[in-house]
Enzyme design. Sequence first.
Site, PDB file in Angstrom:
ATOM      1  N   ASN A   5     -22.638  -8.604 -11.854  1.00 22.54           N
ATOM      2  CA  ASN A   5     -23.397  -7.782 -10.912  1.00 22.54           C
ATOM      3  C   ASN A   5     -24.535  -6.695 -12.440  1.00 22.54           C
ATOM      4  OD1 ASN A   5     -21.702  -6.858  -9.005  1.00 22.54           O
ATOM      5  ND2 ASN A   5     -19.844  -5.911 -10.386  1.00 22.54           N
ATOM      6  N   GLU A  55     -11.187   2.317  -7.194  1.00 24.79           N
ATOM      7  CA  GLU A  55     -11.735   2.185  -8.674  1.00 24.79           C
ATOM      8  C   GLU A  55     -11.309   3.743  -9.100  1.00 24.79           C
ATOM      9  OE1 GLU A  55     -13.921  -0.689 -10.199  1.00 24.79           O
ATOM     10  OE2 GLU A  55     -11.857  -0.630  -8.547  1.00 24.79           O
ATOM     11  N   HIS A  86     -12.206 -10.458 -10.418  1.00 22.70           N
ATOM     12  CA  HIS A  86     -13.054 -10.117  -9.908  1.00 22.70           C
ATOM     13  C   HIS A  86     -13.749 -10.855  -8.582  1.00 22.70           C
ATOM     14  CE1 HIS A  86     -17.493  -7.824  -9.673  1.00 22.70           C
ATOM     15  NE2 HIS A  86     -16.230  -7.223  -8.726  1.00 22.70           N
ATOM     16  N   ASP A 137       0.955  -1.207   0.044  1.00 18.00           N
ATOM     17  CA  ASP A 137       0.077   0.102   0.226  1.00 18.00           C
ATOM     18  C   ASP A 137       0.763   1.420   0.074  1.00 18.00           C
ATOM     19  OD1 ASP A 137      -2.032   2.225   0.332  1.00 18.00           O
ATOM     20  OD2 ASP A 137      -3.433   0.068   1.202  1.00 18.00           O
TER      21      ASP A 137
END
Length: 739
Positions: free
Chosen positions: A513, A415, A463, A356
Amino acid sequence: MSYTNFTLDTDADGIALVTWNMPDRSMNVFTEEVMNELDKIIDQVMADAGIKGAVITSGKDSFSGGADLAMLQKMLAVFAREKTKDPEKAAKLLFDNAGRMGGLWRKLETSGKPWVSAINGTCMGGAFELSLACHGRVAADSDKVKMALPEVKVGIFPGAGGTQRVPRLTDQQQALQMLTSGQNLSPQKAKAMGLIHEIAEPAKLVETAKAMIRNGLKAVQPWDEKGFKLPGGQIYSPAGFNLWPPAIAILRRETYGNYPAAAAILKCVYEGLLVPFDTALRIEQRYFTEIMQTKEAAAMIRSLFVSLQELNKGARRPAGVPETKFKKIGILGAGFMGAGIAYVTAKAGIPVVLLDRDIESATKGKAHSDSLVSDQVKKGRAKPEERDKLLSLITPTSDYADLAGCDLVVEAVFEDSAVKKAATEQAEAVLKSSAIFASNTSTIPITSLAKNSARPKNFVGIHFFSPVDKMMLVEIILGKKTGDKALATAIDFVRAIKKTPIVVNDTRGFYVNRCVLRYMSEAYKMLIEGVPAPMIENAAKAAGMPVGPLALTDETAIDLAQKIMKQTIRDLGDKAVDPKQMALINTMVDDHGRFGRKNGKGFYDYPAKPAKKKLWPGLKDLYPQLAAEKVDYEELQQRLLVTIALEAARVMEEGIVTDPREADVGSILAFGFAPYTGGALSYIDGIGAKRFVKIAKGLQKKYGAEFKAPKLLIDMAEKGETFYERFDPYAKGDVKQAA
């Protein structure tokens, strides 16, 4: 006498050891050949005066996974064929075949010689029913030993004596709970219930089983002895009166009458305990024959057993690509998703570099794994040393150089295309040229993200669904330039972490989705129409969905739904989103500050625990409410399932998903599409394309264009085709074209 799947060795005490070890399988399963051989072994033990009794065990790490359900599918295919010629004869044939295993276990337990089952590992279904028919049962004291009768999970029930022996060994309440849930039992739990007699050290398992015979084990089951009394009392007793009325009500509450097999279990136990044992077995056989003929059983066996197994074994993996043995995997982004992916990777024994922007954020991501595994230790599901080993495999970092040597990197950053571009470029700068780069994006097309890569053929989408540790499905997304090696590596990774992969071509929202958004959208429409919110949520559950669409929106966040809608309008124009639905979501988020579970208020209110969530009373003030009696409740159920199924059909038509197994399994594992239907496409196949198109046209007339059947479905209706015929996953060569 020699056997293919068994060995039989008799010791000096006259005790035969029957070892089951199928030569061509990693796990023992019941096939016709196995049952024929067992039949002969029982005869041999009975006929040989030198054999005093027999112990049956496995030569593998596990005992047995139960029946090969492909054998049941074959049985059903024969029945369907014969039914067209002579329905009565076909039903009799199915009845006889359904009773074969149960008859064999009855022969074993009335053979006059004692049998002991030595359970050394997983013992499921028909194998546990075999064990229950043995006069003695010993299980190894090991975490690997799990016993269960899980048939209800694939639309059938234990039809080889399970519904009769379990409630004669333990009380009816525990028996019903075990049979209707398919729950796994540890050796300790099984012994406490009275289903096994002893627990032994693994090394002394067979010796303990033999000792039972040497010590005079009776060759008669309790229910075959005079004066046998049911544990916990008879059906018609105070205990029975307290159990059965609520049991029936609970079943109805949990299943809404959608699972015929679960109801049949209650009937088998109730009726079977009122009659002698052999009559009870015949009752069970009749119900089993009836359930085998239901469309629910056929659909659930296909999707939740056969297709699921095939996908888990890599059915969609490109041939000829060597399997990847992962030595090191990198995760970019230590937020909730990245931390979850790191946890499941380390749990699979694979070293992980969790990166990170700063070491504090990366360390916080590792703490997520510590929290999950410590919780498992607290509950006795993991050992402290297992926690230490898992955590030692996760290396938090803020330095991209630590990714050197990774076989695969999974990007799970924010995102945002710019953030993802920077992460891709920095990672690829230190990765070996053969490494695969995967993005966990849920909204941005993989093909556009692959433009940031210096090697787009090694770029793929993986995903995950939230929470990663619990959700069993992973969508693998192919960009236009994704190569076979990238696809194979992605499938290898998903299999390594014990999840189910489905392969999806690139499109907005991918597969899952797109379907989920239709489900939620239909609920918003219902709210706007004035349908009371409780009716919407209850209709979804009655239709077989595990979570209502409003509750699901709260879980994923209403403000996220708002962002997706606004982004869709920016990308595709104003007409892409219903303005009334946009207004509803804007009202929830902007006017009332209701974001969902994350801020304690959404379509539901979330009071402090232990209080349960409840629908927000203010929903009824947003739109004029219809009187409940004016709402067609069954039509609500139909709308929620049909809108999802139509989207699944469109996805097939567009070539986004090409294999019906993936569409069905994906719809069940990702968002729980009514499992009794076998999945979104099996739902259409079960109704029939012609009738389904007619239903869709009726709904389109009343509720709008989202119910318009795609050309593919209209063509299938005209030709009388099913999805599994049109897109036969077992056909040689390429999958057939959509239209």
